[in-house]
Design a protein around this motif. Structure first.
Motif, short mmCIF file in Angstrom:
data_model
loop_
_atom_site.label_atom_id
_atom_site.label_comp_id
_atom_site.label_asym_id
_atom_site.label_seq_id
_atom_site.Cartn_x
_atom_site.Cartn_y
_atom_site.Cartn_z
N GLY A 43 0.82 -1.20 0.00
CA GLY A 43 0.00 0.00 0.00
C GLY A 43 0.86 1.25 0.00
O GLY A 43 2.02 1.22 0.44
N PRO A 44 0.32 2.39 -0.48
CA PRO A 44 1.08 3.64 -0.45
C PRO A 44 1.57 4.02 0.95
O PRO A 44 2.67 4.54 1.10
N SER A 45 0.75 3.75 1.97
CA SER A 45 1.18 4.09 3.33
C SER A 45 2.39 3.27 3.75
O SER A 45 3.28 3.76 4.45
N THR A 46 2.43 2.00 3.32
CA THR A 46 3.60 1.16 3.60
C THR A 46 4.82 1.71 2.89
O THR A 46 5.92 1.78 3.47
N LEU A 47 4.66 2.09 1.64
CA LEU A 47 5.78 2.66 0.89
C LEU A 47 6.34 3.88 1.60
O LEU A 47 7.56 4.03 1.73
N TYR A 48 5.45 4.76 2.06
CA TYR A 48 5.91 5.99 2.72
C TYR A 48 6.63 5.70 4.03
O TYR A 48 7.46 6.51 4.46
N ARG A 49 6.32 4.59 4.67
CA ARG A 49 7.05 4.25 5.90
C ARG A 49 8.51 3.93 5.60
O ARG A 49 9.39 4.18 6.42
N TYR A 50 8.75 3.36 4.43
CA TYR A 50 10.11 3.02 4.04
C TYR A 50 10.82 4.19 3.35
O TYR A 50 12.01 4.41 3.55
N PHE A 51 10.06 4.91 2.51
CA PHE A 51 10.64 5.99 1.70
C PHE A 51 9.71 7.19 1.74
O PHE A 51 8.67 7.20 1.08
N PRO A 52 10.05 8.21 2.51
CA PRO A 52 9.14 9.36 2.66
C PRO A 52 8.95 10.19 1.39
O PRO A 52 7.97 10.91 1.27
N THR A 53 9.87 10.10 0.43
CA THR A 53 9.75 10.85 -0.82
C THR A 53 10.21 9.98 -1.99
O THR A 53 10.92 8.99 -1.80
N LYS A 54 9.83 10.39 -3.20
CA LYS A 54 10.31 9.67 -4.39
C LYS A 54 11.82 9.81 -4.52
O LYS A 54 12.50 8.91 -5.00
N GLU A 55 12.35 10.97 -4.11
CA GLU A 55 13.79 11.18 -4.21
C GLU A 55 14.57 10.18 -3.37
O GLU A 55 15.64 9.70 -3.78
N THR A 56 14.05 9.85 -2.19
CA THR A 56 14.76 8.87 -1.36
C THR A 56 14.75 7.49 -2.00
O THR A 56 15.67 6.69 -1.79
N LEU A 57 13.72 7.20 -2.80
CA LEU A 57 13.70 5.94 -3.54
C LEU A 57 14.84 5.87 -4.54
O LEU A 57 15.49 4.84 -4.70
N LEU A 59 17.71 7.48 -4.40
CA LEU A 59 19.05 7.60 -3.83
C LEU A 59 19.34 6.58 -2.73
O LEU A 59 20.43 6.61 -2.15
N GLU A 60 18.40 5.70 -2.45
CA GLU A 60 18.58 4.74 -1.35
C GLU A 60 19.86 3.93 -1.50
O GLU A 60 20.61 3.73 -0.54
N PHE A 61 20.14 3.46 -2.72
CA PHE A 61 21.31 2.62 -2.93
C PHE A 61 22.60 3.40 -2.69
O PHE A 61 23.51 2.93 -2.00
N VAL A 62 22.67 4.61 -3.23
CA VAL A 62 23.87 5.43 -3.05
C VAL A 62 24.04 5.81 -1.58
O VAL A 62 25.15 5.80 -1.04
N GLU A 63 22.94 6.13 -0.93
CA GLU A 63 23.01 6.48 0.49
C GLU A 63 23.56 5.32 1.31
O GLU A 63 24.41 5.51 2.19
N ASP A 64 23.08 4.11 1.03
CA ASP A 64 23.58 2.94 1.75
C ASP A 64 25.08 2.76 1.53
O ASP A 64 25.82 2.40 2.45
N CYS A 65 25.53 3.01 0.29
CA CYS A 65 26.96 2.86 -0.01
C CYS A 65 27.80 3.88 0.75
O CYS A 65 28.83 3.54 1.35
N LEU A 66 27.37 5.14 0.74
CA LEU A 66 28.15 6.20 1.37
C LEU A 66 28.12 6.09 2.89
O LEU A 66 29.17 6.02 3.54
N LEU A 67 26.93 6.11 3.45
CA LEU A 67 26.83 6.12 4.91
C LEU A 67 27.19 4.77 5.51
O LEU A 67 27.69 4.70 6.64
#
Length: 202
Positions: A43-57, A59-67
């Motif tokens: 559901g959209p609400s489930t998606l938002y719990r994992y990714f609050p914005t489309k931008e975070t979707l 960049l998630e991979f790059v963020e995981d690599c950097l941080l």
């Protein structure tokens, strides 16, 4: 990792993968959260719990690599500054190199979409700040301001090497050895070809 955490991670990865498929096929702006949620069968609400914005979707991979590289570095023993920087740089590049299609897609989307580019810039600054904090903890010196200045310069150099290597790799994927480029950069640092502050570790 427990069963619950493993399930959450799988759901997070599925959402991210489906989002990238849709972004690639239809474009970032024309893909809705509802479409991504339907493709991932959540559901959209489930998606938002994992990714609050489309931008975070995006960049998630790059963020995981950097941080993730900074988190890994926090657990490593004390080393000389150049060795520490090289280990962080190679850790990031190893992770990025594991998914070249995702990296190139991120660069393409950032070039096409201002909000993605802005979030990518914010992420790289977060990496620099977190790496700076860890280097401050590791560096010795009588002047705290000088130590922080040195740490910030070193973190900036690390990020610049990563960005330069990845950009060259994205533009010339068949003719670029990622790790070799990173080692060449570190050789320049160690040999004085690129100035690196010299501060003793504790």
């Amino acid at each position: 990792m427990g069963l619950r955490e493993l399930k959450r991670e799988r759901t997070r990865r599925l959402i991210s993968d489906k989002a990238f498929e849709l972004f690639t096929d239809h474009g970032f702006g024309r893909t809705t959260v509802e479409q991504i949620a339907a493709a991932a069968e959540v559901g959209p609400s489930t998606l938002y719990r994992y990714f609050p914005t489309k931008e975070t979707l995006v960049l998630e991979f790059v963020e995981d690599c950097l941080l993730g590289a900074v988190a890994w570095f926090r657990e490593q023993p004390e080393v000389e500054l150049p060795d520490g920087l090289q280990s962080v740089i190679e850790r990031v590049l190893d992770q990025l190199e594991s998914n070249p299609d995702r990296v190139r897609a991120v660069f393409d989307l950032a070039a096409q979409t201002a909000s993605v580019s802005a979030h990518l810039n914010e992420m790289t600054w977060r990496f620099r700040n977190e790496l700076t904090d860890e280097l401050v903890r590791r560096l010795a010196g009588n002047d705290p301001q000088d130590v922080e200045f040195t740490a910030a310069l070193a973190a900036g150099i690390a990020m610049n090497i990563i960005e330069t290597v990845v950009r060259i790799w994205v533009e010339n994927p068949d003719d670029t050895e990622v790790k070799e480029l990173a080692r060449r950069a570190m050789t320049l640092l160690r040999g004085g070809g690129i100035p690196l502050p010299a501060v003793a570790v504790r």
